[in-house]
Design an enzyme around this catalytic site. Sequence first.
Site, mmCIF file in Angstrom:
data_model
loop_
_atom_site.group_PDB
_atom_site.id
_atom_site.type_symbol
_atom_site.label_atom_id
_atom_site.label_comp_id
_atom_site.label_asym_id
_atom_site.label_seq_id
_atom_site.Cartn_x
_atom_site.Cartn_y
_atom_site.Cartn_z
ATOM 1 N N ASP A 1 -103.171 33.787 69.238
ATOM 2 C CA ASP A 1 -103.249 32.385 68.810
ATOM 3 C C ASP A 1 -102.462 32.111 67.537
ATOM 4 O OD1 ASP A 1 -105.134 32.014 70.895
ATOM 5 O OD2 ASP A 1 -106.712 32.743 69.576
ATOM 6 N N LYS B 1 -97.325 31.483 68.944
ATOM 7 C CA LYS B 1 -96.161 32.026 69.650
ATOM 8 C C LYS B 1 -95.536 30.994 70.578
ATOM 9 C CE LYS B 1 -98.722 35.313 71.269
ATOM 10 N NZ LYS B 1 -99.931 35.109 70.458
ATOM 11 N N GLY C 1 -103.117 31.065 75.908
ATOM 12 C CA GLY C 1 -103.060 29.612 75.848
ATOM 13 C C GLY C 1 -101.983 29.254 74.861
ATOM 14 N N HIS C 2 -100.841 28.831 75.349
ATOM 15 C CA HIS C 2 -99.721 28.516 74.468
ATOM 16 C C HIS C 2 -99.522 27.006 74.446
ATOM 17 C CE1 HIS C 2 -97.971 32.839 74.957
ATOM 18 N NE2 HIS C 2 -99.054 32.783 74.218
ATOM 19 N N GLN D 1 -101.263 37.041 73.553
ATOM 20 C CA GLN D 1 -102.273 37.712 72.706
ATOM 21 C C GLN D 1 -101.604 38.248 71.432
ATOM 22 O OE1 GLN D 1 -102.470 38.794 76.349
ATOM 23 N NE2 GLN D 1 -103.542 36.869 76.426
HETATM 24 P P1 IMP Z 1 -109.516 39.273 78.079
HETATM 25 O O1 IMP Z 1 -108.061 39.329 77.761
HETATM 26 O O2 IMP Z 1 -109.933 37.998 78.773
HETATM 27 O O3 IMP Z 1 -109.988 40.495 78.798
HETATM 28 O O4 IMP Z 1 -110.317 39.258 76.671
HETATM 29 C C1 IMP Z 1 -110.320 40.388 75.806
HETATM 30 C C2 IMP Z 1 -110.302 39.944 74.357
HETATM 31 O O5 IMP Z 1 -109.032 39.364 74.063
HETATM 32 C C3 IMP Z 1 -111.334 38.890 73.981
HETATM 33 O O6 IMP Z 1 -111.731 39.110 72.634
HETATM 34 C C4 IMP Z 1 -110.553 37.593 74.065
HETATM 35 O O7 IMP Z 1 -111.110 36.579 73.252
HETATM 36 C C5 IMP Z 1 -109.224 38.052 73.548
HETATM 37 N N1 IMP Z 1 -108.094 37.232 74.029
HETATM 38 C C6 IMP Z 1 -107.511 37.267 75.228
HETATM 39 N N2 IMP Z 1 -106.486 36.407 75.290
HETATM 40 C C7 IMP Z 1 -106.410 35.830 74.089
HETATM 41 C C8 IMP Z 1 -105.510 34.868 73.518
HETATM 42 O O8 IMP Z 1 -104.564 34.386 74.138
HETATM 43 N N3 IMP Z 1 -105.759 34.532 72.225
HETATM 44 C C9 IMP Z 1 -106.763 35.083 71.501
HETATM 45 N N4 IMP Z 1 -107.613 35.967 71.982
HETATM 46 C C10 IMP Z 1 -107.432 36.348 73.269
#
Ligand code: IMP
Length: 427
Positions: free
Chosen positions: A13, A16, A40-41, A223
Amino acid sequence: MASLVVVGAQWGDEGKGKVTDFLAQAADWVVRYQGGNNAGHTVVVGGKTFKLHLLPSGVVHERVKSVIGNGVVIDPLVLLEELDRLRDLGVQDPELFISDRAHVILSYHRLQDELEEKARGDAKIGTTGRGIGPAYVDKIGRAGIRMIDFVDPERFRKRLETVLPAKNNLLAKLYGARTFTVEEILAEYAEAQARLRPMVCDTSYLLDEALKRGERVVFEGAQGTLLDVDHGTYPYVTSSSPVAAGAAVGAGVGPQRIGTVLGIVKAYTTRVGSGPFPTELKNATGDRIRERGREYGTTTGRPRRVGWFDAVMLRHSVRVNGIDNIAVMLLDVLSGFDEIQVCVAYRVGDETIRSFPADLELLAQCEPVYERFAGWHEDITGCTRFEELPQAAQDYITGLERLVGVPVALVSVGPGREQTIVRKQLL
Ligand code: IMP
C-alpha cells in the site's frame, strides 16, 4: 535504462499504483509479476479514480501494453469484472496479454482461505480472503491449474478430475465443509474461459522480443518487501515474492533485464493484517495520520495500522531488493505536525539492534530509537519542484536519504499524476 522494477519497500500500500501509472507515461509495457487480487492499486487520472486489483496499473494508458506474468495467480471472475468496470469508465479493450503459465484461483481456493484463517484462531494472518495462499500452495504442490489448461475446456476438465478429489477430501474431512463437482466448476467458469482465451500467450517471449527492440518495460510489484514470503515478517506475509528478483521469475526474463530498482515508501509506515510493527502509533497521532492519509484498505476496506517511518526496516528492504532509488509517497499527509519522527535503530533492554531481525518475538519486543525532525504546516499539495517545499519538508526528505542510504528520486504530494516532484529521470 529501458526497464525498471517498482517494488514496495514496506508492508504494501505504499502507492505503487500511482508511481507505475506515472512511469507508464514513458513506458511501452507494464507487467505484473506476482500476487493476485489481494493487491489494490489506486490510479487517479483526470479526476477519475481507478481501483485495480489484477490489471497492471498501465492499463489506463492507451499506448501501453499490459502483461499479467506467470508469477501472478489469477481469479478469472475478478479479472472479467475488472475489465468490465474499466470499460464503464471509458477504457475500451486494453491491450492485455496473460501468461499461459500463470495459475488460476478457483472458488475452492477462496473457501479454503476462509477456513484456514478460521482454524488459525488467534494466530490468524489476516489474509485478504481472496484465495491467494491456497492457490500458491497448489502451484508449488503441483496441484494447480495454469491458464493454458484453464482456457481449454477438455484440459480444464482433465486437470479438475485429477486435483479435485484431494481438494474435496481436505474440505470435507478436515473442515467438514462443502465439496465441489467438476461440472459445477466447468459451468461457473465457462464464460471466463471463452473471454480470456484470446489473451493467453507466452508473455516471456513477448517481453524478450520487446526488450530486444529497446522498448521500455515497467515491472510492477504488488504488496511489499515485508510481506515477501522469504524476506518479510513470516508467517505474517503473503505467499509470493514481491521483491525485485521476483520480477525475473514472475515475468520470465533474465535478472540482468530488470534494469534499475525503484523502492516505493510512504513518508510514514502502514500495515494491514497481523504481526509485529515496532513503530506503530496506537494513539491520537496514529489516528490523525490514518484519517489524513485515508488509510483504509483498497481491497478489504480494513483500517490500516499506522506508525512512523522505520529506517531499520528500509535498510533491510534496500539490501534484499537492491534498491537504487526511492519514491517517497504521501508526504502531504504529514503536513500539520509540529514534529515528525523516524526510527533509526531498535532497543531491547540494553541492546541496540540496527538490522531487521528474523525473530518475530524479538521484533515484538523492539522499542524504536527515534530521530526527531521539525514538522511543517504549509499545504504542499501544489508543489511541483523540490525547492518549492518548505525547508522542513526538504530536510525530512534529505534526512531519509541519509538514514536509508539511497537517493529519493520522486516525491508525491497528492494522488494526482501532476502532484509528483521528479528529482531524477528514471525511464
Ligand atoms: P494474502 O495475500 O491475502 O494471503 O494476505 C497475507 C497478508 O498480506 C495479510 O496480512 C494481508 O493483509 C497482506 N496483504 C496482501 N495483499 C496486500 C496488499 O496489497 N497491501 C497490503 N497488505 C496486503
